[in-house]
Design a protein around this motif. Structure first.
Motif, PDB file in Angstrom:
ATOM      1  N   GLU A 195     -66.202  53.104   8.234  1.00 53.48           N
ATOM      2  CA  GLU A 195     -64.816  53.326   8.650  1.00 53.48           C
ATOM      3  C   GLU A 195     -64.325  52.168   9.521  1.00 53.48           C
ATOM      4  N   GLN A 196     -65.195  51.658  10.420  1.00 55.02           N
ATOM      5  CA  GLN A 196     -64.817  50.513  11.247  1.00 55.02           C
ATOM      6  C   GLN A 196     -64.596  49.287  10.369  1.00 55.02           C
ATOM      7  N   TRP A 197     -65.443  49.124   9.356  1.00 52.00           N
ATOM      8  CA  TRP A 197     -65.279  48.016   8.407  1.00 52.00           C
ATOM      9  C   TRP A 197     -63.923  48.104   7.714  1.00 52.00           C
ATOM     10  N   SER A 198     -63.542  49.302   7.277  1.00 51.95           N
ATOM     11  CA  SER A 198     -62.251  49.483   6.617  1.00 51.95           C
ATOM     12  C   SER A 198     -61.101  49.122   7.542  1.00 51.95           C
ATOM     13  N   THR A 199     -61.179  49.583   8.780  1.00 46.33           N
ATOM     14  CA  THR A 199     -60.126  49.269   9.758  1.00 46.33           C
ATOM     15  C   THR A 199     -60.045  47.773   9.994  1.00 46.33           C
ATOM     16  N   LEU A 215     -66.411  37.371   5.955  1.00 40.69           N
ATOM     17  CA  LEU A 215     -66.999  38.227   6.990  1.00 40.69           C
ATOM     18  C   LEU A 215     -67.162  39.658   6.491  1.00 40.69           C
ATOM     19  N   ALA A 216     -66.138  40.166   5.799  1.00 40.10           N
ATOM     20  CA  ALA A 216     -66.228  41.527   5.276  1.00 40.10           C
ATOM     21  C   ALA A 216     -67.297  41.635   4.191  1.00 40.10           C
ATOM     22  N   HIS A 217     -67.432  40.591   3.379  1.00 45.15           N
ATOM     23  CA  HIS A 217     -68.476  40.551   2.346  1.00 45.15           C
ATOM     24  C   HIS A 217     -69.859  40.634   2.997  1.00 45.15           C
ATOM     25  N   TYR A 218     -70.083  39.816   4.028  1.00 44.15           N
ATOM     26  CA  TYR A 218     -71.369  39.840   4.732  1.00 44.15           C
ATOM     27  C   TYR A 218     -71.651  41.240   5.283  1.00 44.15           C
ATOM     28  N   GLN A 219     -70.674  41.832   5.972  1.00 42.28           N
ATOM     29  CA  GLN A 219     -70.902  43.130   6.604  1.00 42.28           C
ATOM     30  C   GLN A 219     -71.220  44.200   5.571  1.00 42.28           C
ATOM     31  N   ALA A 234     -70.281  44.335  -3.164  1.00 40.99           N
ATOM     32  CA  ALA A 234     -69.794  43.318  -2.222  1.00 40.99           C
ATOM     33  C   ALA A 234     -69.053  42.216  -2.961  1.00 40.99           C
ATOM     34  N   ARG A 235     -69.573  41.787  -4.110  1.00 44.01           N
ATOM     35  CA  ARG A 235     -68.900  40.733  -4.863  1.00 44.01           C
ATOM     36  C   ARG A 235     -67.575  41.229  -5.436  1.00 44.01           C
ATOM     37  N   THR A 236     -67.558  42.483  -5.912  1.00 46.32           N
ATOM     38  CA  THR A 236     -66.315  43.038  -6.439  1.00 46.32           C
ATOM     39  C   THR A 236     -65.286  43.218  -5.327  1.00 46.32           C
TER      40      THR A 236
END
Length: 392
Positions: A195-199, A215-219, A234-236
């Motif tokens: 949820e934090q990632w989405s925000t 950064l989002a891909h890595y996380q 992650a790639r998609t």
């Protein structure tokens, strides 16, 4: 330099895991810290992100100039699916992948083996199509959408609650248990961190768009929220987010093709962030890959334009023949049924078209699956798969 590394993550013990290297099991499972909103990167990294964004803009315009944008988009998706299958440890030829896409588009019988090309690539292509449709409808590329993508990639369907599709056992990064390079933690934290990632992804800030995607891909990789297919997801995600945030208008960057050739360094860079917090080195690596892959696609489009001009000189200017030849860029494996459906022509017209294209040396007939005749455009397949100037 004002750059500050990421805070340290947490490590939790894991039970005995068959096949996992013992040193990795003793190290434990990694839990990443939340992504900070005020992360500053070195000037050199920002320059590399700017180069990547500029290259993506040039690529997007070149794809439009080619005049058969849907075809170049589909060929990109098929190349990505082909590379993604290879990253799963099963090598599938590009010709077979295009044939599998052809078969799937016609609602053919399901393959009998789990390693059949249709079985490997069709879920990936369905997930891409679903994600792009949702983005075009205005959906954010958040935990809900990546959960839908993960469900489709693993043979399911979207619609289940997110907590019900998350993994409930330790995960691992690596192409196999024996080649794992990081174990990832599980538990109630997955929902909160996702949820934090989405925000974080939805937040508007001053970061370059390529840096945010990186950064989002890595996380997403180190969270590994789903039981399987996390690398594919992650790639998609990265592809969908590039479209959503306006870096490109369609899927014209084959990200998995790059990853297929740089997997060792990709893994080293992710592990380096875990060990040092130096996420700037990961962003620099990711942005360089995006830039180089975009430039390779630009070169590919140049070669395809030259090939289209060569075909045009050999074909009449009227009728369906020039359009069929032009769209072989995205559909270099065809059969009579696909031509009838795509161009609204009769069976006889489709037969006449392929006969003429074979006579001109543009198509080559080939038996596929032992009973149906397909036709290959070898010129395009060579550019997509084997040409040294069209890969990063």
């Amino acid at each position: 330099m004002n750059f500050r590394p990421l805070p340290d993550g947490q490590w939790s013990p894991v039970p005995e895991l068959p096949g996992i290297p013992e040193p990795l099991r003793r190290e434990g499972a990694y839990l990443p810290p939340p992504l900070p909103s005020d992360l500053a990167l070195p000037p050199s990294t920002y320059r590399r992100c700017a180069e990547a964004e500029h290259a993506l803009g040039r690529l997007d315009e070149a794809a439009e100039r080619l005049g058969v944008r849907p075809a170049i988009v589909r060929s990109t998706q098929v190349r990505d699916a082909n590379a993604s299958a290879g990253l799963s440890g099963v090598a599938v030829g590009l010709r077979e992948t295009f044939a599998a896409d052809l078969l799937a588009s016609q609602g053919g019988p399901p393959p009998t083996g789990s390693a059949a090309p249709s079985q490997l690539v069709a879920p990936f292509l369905r997930a891409c199509d679903h994600g792009l449709a949702r983005v075009r409808a205005g959906a954010p590329v958040d935990a809900e959408l990546v959960g839908e993508v993960a469900a489709i990639m693993t043979g399911g369907a979207p619609g289940r609650r997110l907590p019900d599709v998350l993994r409930d056992a330790p995960g691992r990064l690596g192409v196999s248990d024996g080649r794992a390079y990081l174990l990832t933690a599980t538990g109630a934290h997955l929902v909160a961190l996702l949820e934090q990632w989405s925000t974080w992804v939805r937040e508007e800030d001053e970061q370059p768009r390529v840096a945010k995607v990186a950064l989002a891909h890595y996380q997403l990789e180190v969270l590994q929220p789903f039981p399987t297919a996390n690398g594919h997801v992650a790639r998609t995600f990265s592809t969908l987010e590039m479209v959503r945030c306006g870096l490109v208008r369609d899927q014209v960057l084959p990200l998995s093709v790059w990853l297929d050739t740089a997997l060792d360094e990709y893994q080293e860079r992710i592990r380096d962030v875990v060990d040092t917090g130096r996420v700037d080195r990961w962003v620099d690596f990711f942005a360089t890959a995006v830039r180089d892959q975009a430039l390779a696609q630009l070169r590919l489009i140049g070669h395809l334009e030259a090939l289209a001009a060569e075909y045009t000189a050999r074909l009449p200017r009227t009728g369906k023949l020039p359009l069929v030849a032009a769209e072989l860029i995205g559909f270099p494996v065809v059969d009579h049924r696909s031509l009838r459906t795509r161009y609204g022509i009769t069976a006889k017209a489709a037969t006449d078209l392929t006969a003429r294209l074979v006579e001109l040396g543009i198509l080559v007939p080939r038996e596929h699956l032992g009973y149906r005749r397909v036709f290959l455009c070898r010129d395009v397949l060579r550019l997509l798969a084997d040409h040294p100037d069209t890969t990063a």
